[in-house]
Motif scaffolding. Structure first.
Motif, PDB file in Angstrom:
ATOM      1  N   THR A   1      56.711  31.075  62.197  1.00 60.79           N
ATOM      2  CA  THR A   1      57.857  31.148  63.169  1.00 60.79           C
ATOM      3  C   THR A   1      58.341  29.775  63.594  1.00 60.79           C
ATOM      4  OG1 THR A   1      57.445  33.358  63.719  1.00 60.79           O
ATOM      5  CG2 THR A   1      59.120  32.182  64.871  1.00 60.79           C
ATOM      6  N   LEU A   2      57.197  29.069  64.183  1.00 58.64           N
ATOM      7  CA  LEU A   2      57.579  27.796  64.444  1.00 58.64           C
ATOM      8  C   LEU A   2      57.912  26.651  63.544  1.00 58.64           C
ATOM      9  CD1 LEU A   2      54.481  27.201  67.301  1.00 58.64           C
ATOM     10  CD2 LEU A   2      56.750  27.618  67.758  1.00 58.64           C
ATOM     11  N   ALA A   3      57.126  26.926  62.450  1.00 58.33           N
ATOM     12  CA  ALA A   3      57.551  25.913  61.126  1.00 58.33           C
ATOM     13  C   ALA A   3      58.958  26.305  60.857  1.00 58.33           C
ATOM     14  CB  ALA A   3      56.501  26.421  60.100  1.00 58.33           C
ATOM     15  N   ALA A   4      59.505  27.745  60.556  1.00 59.75           N
ATOM     16  CA  ALA A   4      60.657  27.993  60.256  1.00 59.75           C
ATOM     17  C   ALA A   4      61.635  27.524  61.366  1.00 59.75           C
ATOM     18  CB  ALA A   4      60.778  29.361  60.174  1.00 59.75           C
ATOM     19  N   ILE A   5      61.535  27.384  62.420  1.00 62.15           N
ATOM     20  CA  ILE A   5      62.422  26.993  63.198  1.00 62.15           C
ATOM     21  C   ILE A   5      62.698  25.432  63.155  1.00 62.15           C
ATOM     22  CG2 ILE A   5      63.059  26.745  65.751  1.00 62.15           C
ATOM     23  CD1 ILE A   5      61.705  29.624  66.315  1.00 62.15           C
ATOM     24  N   GLY A   6      61.514  24.826  63.099  1.00 62.66           N
ATOM     25  CA  GLY A   6      61.325  23.342  62.938  1.00 62.66           C
ATOM     26  C   GLY A   6      62.195  22.994  61.741  1.00 62.66           C
ATOM     27  N   LEU A   7      61.957  23.470  60.747  1.00 68.02           N
ATOM     28  CA  LEU A   7      62.626  23.312  59.283  1.00 68.02           C
ATOM     29  C   LEU A   7      64.065  23.478  59.218  1.00 68.02           C
ATOM     30  CD1 LEU A   7      59.656  24.137  57.193  1.00 68.02           C
ATOM     31  CD2 LEU A   7      60.370  21.709  57.707  1.00 68.02           C
ATOM     32  N   SER A   8      64.413  24.420  60.114  1.00 69.45           N
ATOM     33  CA  SER A   8      65.881  24.805  60.387  1.00 69.45           C
ATOM     34  C   SER A   8      66.658  23.805  60.862  1.00 69.45           C
ATOM     35  CB  SER A   8      66.134  26.061  60.983  1.00 69.45           C
ATOM     36  OG  SER A   8      65.844  25.945  62.391  1.00 69.45           O
ATOM     37  N   GLN A   9      66.206  22.740  61.472  1.00 69.80           N
ATOM     38  CA  GLN A   9      66.780  21.801  62.098  1.00 69.80           C
ATOM     39  C   GLN A   9      67.254  20.736  61.296  1.00 69.80           C
ATOM     40  OE1 GLN A   9      67.514  22.083  65.600  1.00 69.80           O
ATOM     41  NE2 GLN A   9      66.343  24.042  65.183  1.00 69.80           N
ATOM     42  N   SER A  10      68.720  20.159  61.176  1.00 68.98           N
ATOM     43  CA  SER A  10      69.118  19.354  60.371  1.00 68.98           C
ATOM     44  C   SER A  10      68.555  17.921  60.271  1.00 68.98           C
ATOM     45  CB  SER A  10      70.617  19.391  60.121  1.00 68.98           C
ATOM     46  OG  SER A  10      71.235  18.740  61.582  1.00 68.98           O
ATOM     47  N   HIS A  11      67.974  17.655  61.377  1.00 70.71           N
ATOM     48  CA  HIS A  11      67.578  16.334  61.522  1.00 70.71           C
ATOM     49  C   HIS A  11      66.029  15.943  60.964  1.00 70.71           C
ATOM     50  CE1 HIS A  11      66.320  18.302  65.418  1.00 70.71           C
ATOM     51  NE2 HIS A  11      65.239  17.487  65.298  1.00 70.71           N
ATOM     52  N   VAL A  12      65.472  17.090  60.889  1.00 72.14           N
ATOM     53  CA  VAL A  12      63.970  16.858  60.280  1.00 72.14           C
ATOM     54  C   VAL A  12      63.993  16.411  58.859  1.00 72.14           C
ATOM     55  CG1 VAL A  12      61.952  18.071  59.636  1.00 72.14           C
ATOM     56  CG2 VAL A  12      63.470  18.784  61.525  1.00 72.14           C
ATOM     57  N   PRO A  13      63.409  15.135  58.676  1.00 73.77           N
ATOM     58  CA  PRO A  13      63.365  14.515  57.421  1.00 73.77           C
ATOM     59  C   PRO A  13      62.413  15.183  56.510  1.00 73.77           C
ATOM     60  CG  PRO A  13      61.872  13.283  58.861  1.00 73.77           C
ATOM     61  CD  PRO A  13      62.418  14.361  59.570  1.00 73.77           C
ATOM     62  N   PHE A  14      62.740  15.087  55.090  1.00 80.41           N
ATOM     63  CA  PHE A  14      61.586  15.514  54.000  1.00 80.41           C
ATOM     64  C   PHE A  14      61.513  17.377  54.350  1.00 80.41           C
ATOM     65  CE2 PHE A  14      60.310  11.247  54.901  1.00 80.41           C
ATOM     66  CZ  PHE A  14      60.736  10.958  53.924  1.00 80.41           C
ATOM     67  N   ARG A  15      62.751  17.943  54.854  1.00 82.40           N
ATOM     68  CA  ARG A  15      62.713  19.357  54.920  1.00 82.40           C
ATOM     69  C   ARG A  15      62.049  19.974  53.686  1.00 82.40           C
ATOM     70  NH1 ARG A  15      67.635  22.033  57.589  1.00 82.40           N
ATOM     71  NH2 ARG A  15      68.664  20.717  55.985  1.00 82.40           N
ATOM     72  N   ARG A  16      62.859  19.781  52.726  1.00 84.06           N
ATOM     73  CA  ARG A  16      62.676  20.539  51.320  1.00 84.06           C
ATOM     74  C   ARG A  16      61.245  20.271  50.767  1.00 84.06           C
ATOM     75  NH1 ARG A  16      66.988  22.747  49.280  1.00 84.06           N
ATOM     76  NH2 ARG A  16      69.039  21.825  50.042  1.00 84.06           N
ATOM     77  N   ALA A  17      60.694  19.048  51.063  1.00 84.55           N
ATOM     78  CA  ALA A  17      59.321  18.682  50.712  1.00 84.55           C
ATOM     79  C   ALA A  17      58.345  19.433  51.297  1.00 84.55           C
ATOM     80  CB  ALA A  17      59.216  17.317  50.798  1.00 84.55           C
TER      81      ALA A  17
ATOM     82  N   PRO B   1      53.287  31.614  54.530  1.00 83.41           N
ATOM     83  CA  PRO B   1      54.386  31.327  53.687  1.00 83.41           C
ATOM     84  C   PRO B   1      55.459  32.560  53.810  1.00 83.41           C
ATOM     85  CG  PRO B   1      52.549  30.790  52.571  1.00 83.41           C
ATOM     86  CD  PRO B   1      52.202  31.131  53.817  1.00 83.41           C
ATOM     87  N   PHE B   2      55.012  33.926  53.836  1.00 85.94           N
ATOM     88  CA  PHE B   2      55.821  34.886  54.190  1.00 85.94           C
ATOM     89  C   PHE B   2      56.680  35.115  55.268  1.00 85.94           C
ATOM     90  CE2 PHE B   2      52.376  36.566  51.323  1.00 85.94           C
ATOM     91  CZ  PHE B   2      53.166  36.834  50.277  1.00 85.94           C
ATOM     92  N   VAL B   3      55.993  34.478  56.406  1.00 86.82           N
ATOM     93  CA  VAL B   3      56.751  34.440  57.714  1.00 86.82           C
ATOM     94  C   VAL B   3      57.854  33.193  57.623  1.00 86.82           C
ATOM     95  CG1 VAL B   3      56.378  34.054  60.165  1.00 86.82           C
ATOM     96  CG2 VAL B   3      54.555  35.106  59.016  1.00 86.82           C
ATOM     97  N   ILE B   4      57.388  32.203  56.912  1.00 88.94           N
ATOM     98  CA  ILE B   4      58.424  30.964  57.077  1.00 88.94           C
ATOM     99  C   ILE B   4      59.593  31.494  56.068  1.00 88.94           C
ATOM    100  CG2 ILE B   4      58.901  28.640  55.952  1.00 88.94           C
ATOM    101  CD1 ILE B   4      55.913  28.009  56.699  1.00 88.94           C
ATOM    102  N   ILE B   5      59.461  32.393  55.103  1.00 89.44           N
ATOM    103  CA  ILE B   5      60.654  32.719  54.054  1.00 89.44           C
ATOM    104  C   ILE B   5      61.461  33.626  54.953  1.00 89.44           C
ATOM    105  CG2 ILE B   5      61.184  33.888  51.995  1.00 89.44           C
ATOM    106  CD1 ILE B   5      58.936  32.340  50.673  1.00 89.44           C
TER     107      ILE B   5
END
Length: 296
Positions: free
Chosen positions: A98-114, A173-177
């Motif tokens: 959950t923490l990873a998903a919230i962090g990766l949902s922020q637009s300013h995080v670099p290399f989000r897709r990687a 990975p299931f939680v992140i998705i």
């Protein structure tokens, strides 16, 4: 959907052929699962239907394999180990995912897709490769630093926490998705409004964000739980005899002594999986209602 009255002959042929193909695919997928259920009530120690079972004779059916599961010490030890490992692995998966998903949902995080690709890689990489990597890393764990690696004075292979961490890595990975999918429709102005009214980040998360993404979090947790509860490859590499789980005991039973008790256990696991899928469907509908995607 019914065919319109003006449908051509070709359209009618395709309409009914399509239904037959769908029925065959559904039968191909579900038949190997459904056939286990009646076999688990076989009065004989066979993996096949006996003449008494085919004749629907009550003498051909018995619950002795279920009684063996609930009275055999090996099966009960395996069940206790699964119930000790899966919930803790699920809690870790839900928290970190959950923490990873919230962090990766922020637009300013670099290399989000990687970063996302790396975090969900355990779903893509063959399990035997992940298990081998976990075995070698947990045998000699270390912390990588720019100045070299710091070796830790303990090992995780053959330990309870080693299996828990390995299963948590598979469940994250299931939680992140699922949480990321829920965050797609999340209105970020709500968190900004809460911050403007003086709420801190922790208060905003638990009072504003968490209630709205809760269906995704719970869905991911259910997937993580069933992944840990059904997993056998990684626990064979990382665990020891003291961490023998239910799938491990089933694998051992198939390899060393073919016992129909395995069918009884499989039927119980099928029931648990169906219950979890039903819960997931309810959560999906609730999530759509909260996001305004469904009127009911």
């Amino acid at each position: 959907m019914a065919l319109p009255a003006y449908a051509s002959t070709g359209q009618r042929v395709w309409h009914y052929s399509f239904r037959v193909i769908c029925g065959l695919i559904f039968f191909f997928l579900i038949a190997p699962i459904l056939v286990i259920i009646p076999l688990s009530f076989n009065a004989q120690n066979f993996f096949t239907f006996t003449p008494e079972m085919l004749a629907l004779d009550p003498a051909g059916y018995s619950t002795k394999h279920y009684e063996d599961f609930f009275t055999n010490s090996d099966w009960q030890l395996a069940l206790r180990n699964s119930l000790r490992i899966a919930p803790v692995a699920t809690i870790l998966s839900v928290t970190l995912g959950t923490l990873a998903a919230i962090g990766l949902s922020q637009s300013h995080v670099p290399f989000r897709r990687a970063i996302m690709a790396i975090l969900i890689s355990p779903m893509i990489v063959p399990l035997i490769i992940s298990a081998t990597g976990m075995y070698f890393f947990y045998s000699n764990p270390y912390i990588p630093t720019p100045f070299g690696k710091i070796e830790l004075p303990f090992t995780l292979t053959g330990t309870y926490w080693g299996v828990v961490l390995a299963h948590a890595a598979l469940g994250i990975p299931f939680v992140i998705i699922t949480v990321t999918a829920t965050l797609v429709g999340f209105d970020q102005s709500l968190t900004r409004a809460a911050a403007n009214m003086g709420a801190g980040p922790v208060t905003t998360f638990f009072k504003i964000q968490m209630p709205l993404i809760l269906p995704g979090v719970v869905s991911g947790g259910l997937f993580a739980f069933i992944t840990s509860f059904d997993e056998v490859v990684v626990v064979l590499f990382v665990g020891s005899a003291g961490q023998k789980t239910l799938p491990w005991q089933m694998f051992t039973g198939l390899r060393e002594q073919i016992s129909p008790t395995i069918l009884a256990v499989a039927t119980i696991l099928i029931g648990i999986s169906v219950l979890l899928l039903f819960t997931l469907e309810l959560l999906r509908r609730r999530s759509e209602r909260l996001r305004g995607m469904s009127p009911t």
